[in-house]
Design a protein around this motif. Structure first.
Motif, PDB file in Angstrom:
ATOM      1  N   TRP B  13       3.925   9.205 -19.491  1.00 12.43           N
ATOM      2  CA  TRP B  13       4.904   8.344 -18.469  1.00 12.43           C
ATOM      3  C   TRP B  13       4.902   6.795 -18.838  1.00 12.43           C
ATOM      4  N   ALA B  14       3.737   6.344 -19.093  1.00 12.29           N
ATOM      5  CA  ALA B  14       3.537   4.846 -19.129  1.00 12.29           C
ATOM      6  C   ALA B  14       4.281   4.601 -20.650  1.00 12.29           C
ATOM      7  N   MET B  17       8.144   4.581 -20.644  1.00 12.50           N
ATOM      8  CA  MET B  17       8.926   3.436 -19.865  1.00 12.50           C
ATOM      9  C   MET B  17       8.755   2.203 -21.060  1.00 12.50           C
ATOM     10  N   ARG B  18       7.818   2.286 -22.056  1.00 14.46           N
ATOM     11  CA  ARG B  18       7.668   1.137 -22.895  1.00 14.46           C
ATOM     12  C   ARG B  18       8.656   1.386 -23.915  1.00 14.46           C
ATOM     13  N   ARG B  20      11.773   2.058 -24.013  1.00 16.58           N
ATOM     14  CA  ARG B  20      13.051   1.748 -23.412  1.00 16.58           C
ATOM     15  C   ARG B  20      14.271   2.483 -24.332  1.00 16.58           C
ATOM     16  N   GLY B  22      17.578   3.060 -23.345  1.00 13.98           N
ATOM     17  CA  GLY B  22      18.670   2.884 -22.821  1.00 13.98           C
ATOM     18  C   GLY B  22      18.130   2.312 -21.101  1.00 13.98           C
TER      19      GLY B  22
END
Lengths: 160, 82
Positions: B13-14, B17-18, B20, B22
């Motif tokens: 998850w982390a 999110m790093r 990107r 879009g």
């Protein structure tokens, strides 16, 4: 200084970094910014001298930020102040003051501004005009919901 | 192989999110639910994927090699990189 007037503005280029869990310096279309992770509470510091025209009415700290990629959800911040009249070898920040998590813009590159009013005295570590101090900014990842990084573009301190 | 641990899913998850990929229009909590579901789906369909591979690849490739192969194919289909 009259209420509402700007006292200080901090740029990402003036940030100071802890040894771990620090936000990272970045640019977005040549705009310097600090990237704060969505899952780990990352921190930066800014140091300065409280202007002589601070009248003791308390301060309002405003963080100008945007989401790297999120177009929904919220971003929140924790703000803490440290008066520079104690041994610099140990941190002595006052308690965190919360900028309540607020909705990001529906376009990820548009800045939103979140603020918190901090009363004069203990909440701002009793910083007085003419004194050296530090400001600590941490993303409030426990209470915000926007995915991806939060980008900090500026921090303003004004007389409340 | 069992499903990822909660800590491993949090790492996915982390990391996601790093990256990107879009703009993202869902919240962190909603994205985490998607990570959990993707892992659960991968676990539930691992045997079917393995059966879909022809011999000798099915017998000769290790589990990690098969997983990597699937990842490469999916990423190329959607033109994304890790």
């Amino acid at each position: 200084m009259a209420s509402g007037n700007t006292l200080l503005v901090f740029s990402p280029l003036g940030a100071e970094f802890p040894v771990s869990n620090f936000a990272t310096l970045d640019t977005r279309n040549n705009h310097p910014c600090l990237d704060f992770d969505a899952s780990t509470g990352e921190t930066v510091y800014f140091s300065g001298v409280m202007p002589r025209n601070y009248a003791g009415g308390g301060i309002t700290v405003s963080v100008h930020s945007a989401a790297t990629s999120a177009t929904s959800g919220t971003i929140g911040w924790l703000i803490a102040l440290e008066r520079g009249n104690t041994d610099l070898d140990a941190d002595s920040f006052a308690a965190d003051q919360t900028i309540t998590a607020a909705a990001v813009n529906g376009t990820s590159g548009i800045i939103t501004v979140g603020s918190v009013a901090i009363t004069d005295g203990a909440n701002m570590d009793s910083i007085a005009a003419g004194e050296y101090f530090r400001l600590r900014v941490t993303r409030d990842v426990a209470n915000d919901s926007a995915t991806g990084d939060a980008e900090l573009y500026a921090v303003e301190i004004k007389e409340t | 192989m069992a499903v990822l641990t909660s800590q491993q899913r949090e790492g996915v998850w982390a990391d996601y999110m790093r990256q990107r990929v879009g703009d993202i229009s869902i919240t962190k909590t909603e994205l985490r639910a998607a990570v959990d579901a993707a892992d659960a789906w991968a676990d539930a369909n691992a045997a079917a994927y393995n059966s879909a591979l022809p011999q000798p690849a099915r017998g000769a490739l290790t589990a990690k090699q098969k997983a990597s192969l699937l990842a490469y194919v999916v990423m190329r289909r959607f033109e994304v990189t890790p």
